[in-house]
Design a protein around this motif. Sequence first.
Motif, PDB file in Angstrom:
ATOM      1  N   UNK B  18     -33.016 -28.367  -5.250  1.00 52.98           N
ATOM      2  CA  UNK B  18     -33.121 -29.343  -5.004  1.00 52.98           C
ATOM      3  C   UNK B  18     -31.806 -29.678  -4.675  1.00 52.98           C
ATOM      4  N   UNK B  19     -31.062 -31.326  -4.958  1.00 51.35           N
ATOM      5  CA  UNK B  19     -30.516 -31.931  -4.664  1.00 51.35           C
ATOM      6  C   UNK B  19     -29.421 -31.340  -5.833  1.00 51.35           C
ATOM      7  N   UNK B  20     -30.062 -30.815  -7.135  1.00 51.30           N
ATOM      8  CA  UNK B  20     -29.355 -30.559  -8.701  1.00 51.30           C
ATOM      9  C   UNK B  20     -29.214 -29.004  -8.310  1.00 51.30           C
ATOM     10  N   UNK B  21     -28.871 -28.166  -6.815  1.00 54.83           N
ATOM     11  CA  UNK B  21     -28.382 -27.017  -6.744  1.00 54.83           C
ATOM     12  C   UNK B  21     -29.160 -26.242  -8.046  1.00 54.83           C
ATOM     13  N   UNK B 180     -45.193 -29.929  -7.739  1.00 51.59           N
ATOM     14  CA  UNK B 180     -44.743 -31.030  -7.013  1.00 51.59           C
ATOM     15  C   UNK B 180     -44.920 -32.444  -7.554  1.00 51.59           C
ATOM     16  N   UNK B 183     -44.511 -32.810 -10.929  1.00 50.85           N
ATOM     17  CA  UNK B 183     -42.345 -33.397 -11.633  1.00 50.85           C
ATOM     18  C   UNK B 183     -42.567 -34.611 -10.533  1.00 50.85           C
ATOM     19  N   UNK B 184     -43.042 -34.964  -9.705  1.00 55.54           N
ATOM     20  CA  UNK B 184     -42.650 -36.295  -8.558  1.00 55.54           C
ATOM     21  C   UNK B 184     -43.448 -37.944  -9.320  1.00 55.54           C
ATOM     22  N   UNK B 186     -43.261 -38.618 -11.686  1.00 54.60           N
ATOM     23  CA  UNK B 186     -41.464 -38.893 -12.701  1.00 54.60           C
ATOM     24  C   UNK B 186     -41.278 -39.693 -11.658  1.00 54.60           C
ATOM     25  N   UNK B 187     -40.393 -40.387 -12.699  1.00 56.81           N
ATOM     26  CA  UNK B 187     -39.417 -41.385 -11.515  1.00 56.81           C
ATOM     27  C   UNK B 187     -38.170 -41.038 -11.442  1.00 56.81           C
ATOM     28  N   UNK B 188     -37.552 -40.745 -10.307  1.00 56.15           N
ATOM     29  CA  UNK B 188     -36.212 -40.298 -10.109  1.00 56.15           C
ATOM     30  C   UNK B 188     -34.460 -40.406 -10.964  1.00 56.15           C
ATOM     31  N   UNK B 191     -36.510 -38.009 -13.798  1.00 53.11           N
ATOM     32  CA  UNK B 191     -36.493 -36.344 -12.885  1.00 53.11           C
ATOM     33  C   UNK B 191     -34.640 -35.911 -12.501  1.00 53.11           C
ATOM     34  N   UNK B 192     -33.159 -36.660 -13.004  1.00 51.50           N
ATOM     35  CA  UNK B 192     -32.222 -36.460 -12.440  1.00 51.50           C
ATOM     36  C   UNK B 192     -31.644 -36.996 -14.123  1.00 51.50           C
TER      37      UNK B 192
END
Lengths: 253, 253
Positions: B18-21, B180, B183-184, B186-188, B191-192
Amino acid sequence: MTADIFSEKHQILFYETDRTRQVTPGMLVNILMLASQDQSDALGITSQKIHAQDLGWVVTQHLLTIERLPRLKEQVVIKTQATAYNHYFCYRDFWLEDLAGHTLAKMHSIFILMDQQKRKITKVPDELVAPYGSDYTAKVERIAEPEKFDAAKTAQSKDYRVRFMDIDANQHVNNVHYFDWIVDSLPEDFLITHQLKQMNIRYKREVHYGELVTSKVDEPITAADSGMLITHHQVSVGQQESCRAQCLWDKIV
Amino acid sequence: MTADIFSEKHQILFYETDRTRQVTPGMLVNILMLASQDQSDALGITSQKIHAQDLGWVVTQHLLTIERLPRLKEQVVIKTQATAYNHYFCYRDFWLEDLAGHTLAKMHSIFILMDQQKRKITKVPDELVAPYGSDYTAKVERIAEPEKFDAAKTAQSKDYRVRFMDIDANQHVNNVHYFDWIVDSLPEDFLITHQLKQMNIRYKREVHYGELVTSKVDEPITAADSGMLITHHQVSVGQQESCRAQCLWDKIV
């Protein structure tokens, strides 16, 4: 000058396929894009380096043609060539072949470079494309656009909330996720009995985390020349069109 | 007798991250399961052969522990061992290691064999497990179940319509897609800033094409022993619980 062709092998993994044991259209595009990512890495122009400059490659259009979807565990060869570029647009071809050299799929794609802060198109610096051996062309290439979606002809409409894992390093929905929204707008009995042969997809506007996306499709019509079925698609957020697509489907016999 | 360990290499592809690579938790489970699929194929007990007998392997529980999520392009080694079985349950271990042999993740999973027509559990014939070198055990293994979800403590709730591409050859939602949804939920910003360290997931009821799934999570609480955050999850269709999960999260420093 002719741009270099980059090539690599890949074996189809079970999670790239659906219940038909064939690759899904979205995964097919992921697999094709592997070659461009790996070519960039091999040339030392990684997406990390691009992002470190607050830039990102963004797809504005794909024209995907499918001869046959690869099957579970099949060995395939992916090829790509960054054919040409001008001030704002980069043109790239992709091919997927079986080990005997038969073409399974082709894709022609247009990329732009986005300024990550301004969220706007920016000029392509020569040093970012020269390593690919791309030819500079003053002309802007014209590929047929998908026909405009006629909302009055909507046959199916489905909503999707953008998930955390739909977002890529450009901080918007990755171009490949639109393929799932577009394919899934069609009914199950259609998808089981038809095979996607072509998709012309044109991205118009970014979609972000948490947005509610609507994917619409019209009633399939028969193409006069090929006898294949044509569907028109629109992906939108509220009143704003995010993406438009036109597909060709062949009946599975 | 000790069951054979099957092992294979894999390189992390961009569409597994994902965007965290980093690999997403769902893709991590897909990657682990590659080894069991390939072991079955190598032994000639392909899923096609199982399906031809109107049977299918179905996961009832995964206990996943993550040391570190593999990164984009990282080379990893996947290992699996079908440790034991009894009349109805098969127990399997998975490991993910880096090339230096450090463990990145572990998973312990319970599989049953489903009769595809009756949609019911069926006895495991010896000839389907003997080739793996699994030990027969009269005992039914007890793994801790995720704690019951307390609906009164729901902090977030999100709905998902099951898509065509969520369905696998068993004609129900593949066990990995639940990751998915979980995980999804939970708020962004959570997760970041947090990393999944453990998930105990227990599947209760099949989910089918077109069904509307609700994924609920409670407010994270701090574990007394580790100081990590605990979340409880429930995936349901209407009033029916499809799956329950309990996660441990570590703050990313």
